[in-house]
Design a protein around this motif. Structure first.
Motif, PDB file in Angstrom:
ATOM      1  N   ARG A  13      -3.880  10.028  -4.505  1.00 45.72           N
ATOM      2  CA  ARG A  13      -3.112   8.784  -4.601  1.00 45.72           C
ATOM      3  C   ARG A  13      -1.947   8.772  -3.612  1.00 45.72           C
ATOM      4  N   THR A  14      -1.368   9.934  -3.353  1.00 45.98           N
ATOM      5  CA  THR A  14      -0.184  10.002  -2.496  1.00 45.98           C
ATOM      6  C   THR A  14      -0.500  10.505  -1.091  1.00 45.98           C
ATOM      7  N   ARG A  15      -1.758  10.572  -0.737  1.00 50.65           N
ATOM      8  CA  ARG A  15      -2.107  11.097   0.588  1.00 50.65           C
ATOM      9  C   ARG A  15      -1.536  10.209   1.687  1.00 50.65           C
ATOM     10  N   LYS A  16      -1.130  10.851   2.749  1.00 48.07           N
ATOM     11  CA  LYS A  16      -0.606  10.157   3.932  1.00 48.07           C
ATOM     12  C   LYS A  16      -1.286  10.740   5.159  1.00 48.07           C
ATOM     13  N   PRO A  17      -1.684   9.955   6.078  1.00 47.69           N
ATOM     14  CA  PRO A  17      -1.711   8.499   6.005  1.00 47.69           C
ATOM     15  C   PRO A  17      -2.764   8.040   5.000  1.00 47.69           C
ATOM     16  N   LEU A  18      -2.731   6.755   4.699  1.00 43.81           N
ATOM     17  CA  LEU A  18      -3.727   6.206   3.786  1.00 43.81           C
ATOM     18  C   LEU A  18      -5.127   6.396   4.352  1.00 43.81           C
ATOM     19  N   GLN A  19      -6.086   6.338   3.478  1.00 36.88           N
ATOM     20  CA  GLN A  19      -7.481   6.485   3.861  1.00 36.88           C
ATOM     21  C   GLN A  19      -7.885   5.413   4.867  1.00 36.88           C
ATOM     22  N   SER A  20      -8.623   5.842   5.865  1.00 33.28           N
ATOM     23  CA  SER A  20      -9.155   4.926   6.871  1.00 33.28           C
ATOM     24  C   SER A  20     -10.153   3.968   6.221  1.00 33.28           C
ATOM     25  N   GLN A 113      -4.581  -9.152  -9.495  1.00 32.47           N
ATOM     26  CA  GLN A 113      -3.171  -9.389  -9.802  1.00 32.47           C
ATOM     27  C   GLN A 113      -2.273  -8.515  -8.929  1.00 32.47           C
ATOM     28  N   ARG A 114      -2.627  -7.262  -8.825  1.00 34.36           N
ATOM     29  CA  ARG A 114      -1.812  -6.328  -8.037  1.00 34.36           C
ATOM     30  C   ARG A 114      -1.836  -6.697  -6.549  1.00 34.36           C
ATOM     31  N   ALA A 115      -3.018  -6.988  -6.026  1.00 37.70           N
ATOM     32  CA  ALA A 115      -3.154  -7.296  -4.600  1.00 37.70           C
ATOM     33  C   ALA A 115      -2.435  -8.597  -4.235  1.00 37.70           C
ATOM     34  N   SER A 116      -2.617  -9.640  -5.031  1.00 35.46           N
ATOM     35  CA  SER A 116      -1.975 -10.917  -4.696  1.00 35.46           C
ATOM     36  C   SER A 116      -0.454 -10.809  -4.809  1.00 35.46           C
ATOM     37  N   SER A 117       0.036 -10.112  -5.819  1.00 31.65           N
ATOM     38  CA  SER A 117       1.486  -9.925  -5.946  1.00 31.65           C
ATOM     39  C   SER A 117       2.040  -9.153  -4.762  1.00 31.65           C
ATOM     40  N   TRP A 118       1.356  -8.090  -4.379  1.00 29.38           N
ATOM     41  CA  TRP A 118       1.821  -7.273  -3.259  1.00 29.38           C
ATOM     42  C   TRP A 118       1.802  -8.069  -1.951  1.00 29.38           C
ATOM     43  N   LEU A 119       0.734  -8.804  -1.703  1.00 29.30           N
ATOM     44  CA  LEU A 119       0.656  -9.583  -0.465  1.00 29.30           C
ATOM     45  C   LEU A 119       1.759 -10.630  -0.400  1.00 29.30           C
ATOM     46  N   ARG A 120       2.036 -11.294  -1.520  1.00 27.50           N
ATOM     47  CA  ARG A 120       3.092 -12.310  -1.528  1.00 27.50           C
ATOM     48  C   ARG A 120       4.478 -11.690  -1.341  1.00 27.50           C
ATOM     49  N   ALA A 121       4.706 -10.517  -1.932  1.00 27.37           N
ATOM     50  CA  ALA A 121       6.039  -9.907  -1.899  1.00 27.37           C
ATOM     51  C   ALA A 121       6.286  -9.031  -0.678  1.00 27.37           C
ATOM     52  N   GLU A 122       5.276  -8.342  -0.203  1.00 29.33           N
ATOM     53  CA  GLU A 122       5.483  -7.305   0.808  1.00 29.33           C
ATOM     54  C   GLU A 122       4.894  -7.621   2.192  1.00 29.33           C
ATOM     55  N   SER A 164      -5.659  -6.997  14.152  1.00 32.86           N
ATOM     56  CA  SER A 164      -4.508  -6.318  14.756  1.00 32.86           C
ATOM     57  C   SER A 164      -4.228  -5.011  14.017  1.00 32.86           C
ATOM     58  N   ASP A 165      -3.306  -4.229  14.560  1.00 33.43           N
ATOM     59  CA  ASP A 165      -2.859  -3.018  13.862  1.00 33.43           C
ATOM     60  C   ASP A 165      -2.227  -3.379  12.525  1.00 33.43           C
ATOM     61  N   THR A 166      -1.510  -4.486  12.485  1.00 30.51           N
ATOM     62  CA  THR A 166      -0.876  -4.915  11.241  1.00 30.51           C
ATOM     63  C   THR A 166      -1.913  -5.285  10.199  1.00 30.51           C
ATOM     64  N   SER A 167      -2.960  -6.010  10.603  1.00 34.37           N
ATOM     65  CA  SER A 167      -3.993  -6.365   9.622  1.00 34.37           C
ATOM     66  C   SER A 167      -4.720  -5.114   9.143  1.00 34.37           C
ATOM     67  N   ARG A 168      -4.911  -4.124  10.010  1.00 35.54           N
ATOM     68  CA  ARG A 168      -5.532  -2.859   9.585  1.00 35.54           C
ATOM     69  C   ARG A 168      -4.683  -2.195   8.505  1.00 35.54           C
ATOM     70  N   GLN A 169      -3.374  -2.165   8.710  1.00 31.45           N
ATOM     71  CA  GLN A 169      -2.488  -1.546   7.725  1.00 31.45           C
ATOM     72  C   GLN A 169      -2.556  -2.276   6.384  1.00 31.45           C
ATOM     73  N   GLU A 173      -3.986  -0.701   2.882  1.00 30.98           N
ATOM     74  CA  GLU A 173      -3.179  -0.708   1.651  1.00 30.98           C
ATOM     75  C   GLU A 173      -3.958  -1.338   0.502  1.00 30.98           C
ATOM     76  N   LEU A 174      -4.637  -2.444   0.774  1.00 30.12           N
ATOM     77  CA  LEU A 174      -5.446  -3.088  -0.269  1.00 30.12           C
ATOM     78  C   LEU A 174      -6.601  -2.186  -0.701  1.00 30.12           C
ATOM     79  N   GLN A 175      -7.223  -1.517   0.251  1.00 30.62           N
ATOM     80  CA  GLN A 175      -8.296  -0.585  -0.098  1.00 30.62           C
ATOM     81  C   GLN A 175      -7.744   0.537  -0.988  1.00 30.62           C
ATOM     82  N   HIS A 176      -6.543   1.013  -0.667  1.00 29.01           N
ATOM     83  CA  HIS A 176      -5.904   2.060  -1.470  1.00 29.01           C
ATOM     84  C   HIS A 176      -5.674   1.555  -2.901  1.00 29.01           C
ATOM     85  N   MET A 177      -5.237   0.312  -3.039  1.00 29.21           N
ATOM     86  CA  MET A 177      -5.057  -0.276  -4.373  1.00 29.21           C
ATOM     87  C   MET A 177      -6.394  -0.326  -5.113  1.00 29.21           C
TER      88      MET A 177
END
Length: 193
Positions: A13-20, A113-122, A164-169, A173-177
């Protein structure tokens, strides 16, 4: 449940970087051996097999995860893990087949719920280039249930170098969720909750 399993889950769960989005090798060989060594009292149940499939997949051990998922492909959770494995190996049509087999899996509501909240807030979606990936991410903020097929299409576009690199990130993150929620569900099922 075994404390060692919880330690493995926390490490993943805490691995860095996140899974490809499309891992090409096992993340941690020693951890993969620890996962393989897990002995569950109910080892032959779909729930226990799904847990092993999920932990191996989270450690980027696609082949081993696949072998477990194939044993329980009749089970909705097994189908979901099977779909995730195929998505990570870039077999997108097969992934979507298995997501259909998993049906309206209970994890999809929590994940949505988690994904939509995170996308709106972060996430600052307005900063992304116009296009299919941005549209898919914007749809996630509005849809009522997690759409594995649409998310798979977004990852496919990203992996075809359309993002983009941003969309990959954001996708990582969503895949990690998604993995976190499905492991939590699978772990509870294996515990008999």
């Amino acid at each position: 449940m075994d404390e060692r399993i919880m330690q493995i889950v926390e490490r993943l769960r805490t691995r860095k970087p996140l899974q490809s989005l499309s891992p090409n090798r096992i993340w941690d060989e020693a951890l993969d051996q620890e996962i393989a060594a897990i002995r569950l009292p109910n080892a032959d149940t779909a729930e226990a097999i799904a847990l092993k499939a999920g932990l191996h997949l989270w450690n980027d051990s696609l082949d081993i995860s696949h072998s477990y998922a194939q044993l329980i492909e009749h089970d909705p959770t097994g189908g979901y893990w099977h779909g995730l494995m195929h998505r990570m190996e870039r077999d997108y049509s097969n992934a979507k087949y298995w997501f259909r087999q998993a049906g309206a899996h209970p994890v999809m509501d929590r994940l949505q719920q988690r994904a939509s909240s995170w996308l709106r807030a972060e996430a600052n979606l307005e900063q992304l280039p116009e296009g299919e990936i941005r549209e898919m991410l914007e749809a996630v903020t509005k849809q009522g249930r997690w759409n594995s097929a649409a998310f798979t299409d977004g990852i496919a576009r990203q992996e075809q170098r359309r993002g983009s690199d941003t969309s990959r990130q954001l996708l990582e993150e969503l895949q990690h969720m998604e993995l976190t929620e499905l492991v939590a569900y699978t772990l509870d099922a294996a515990k008999g909750r």
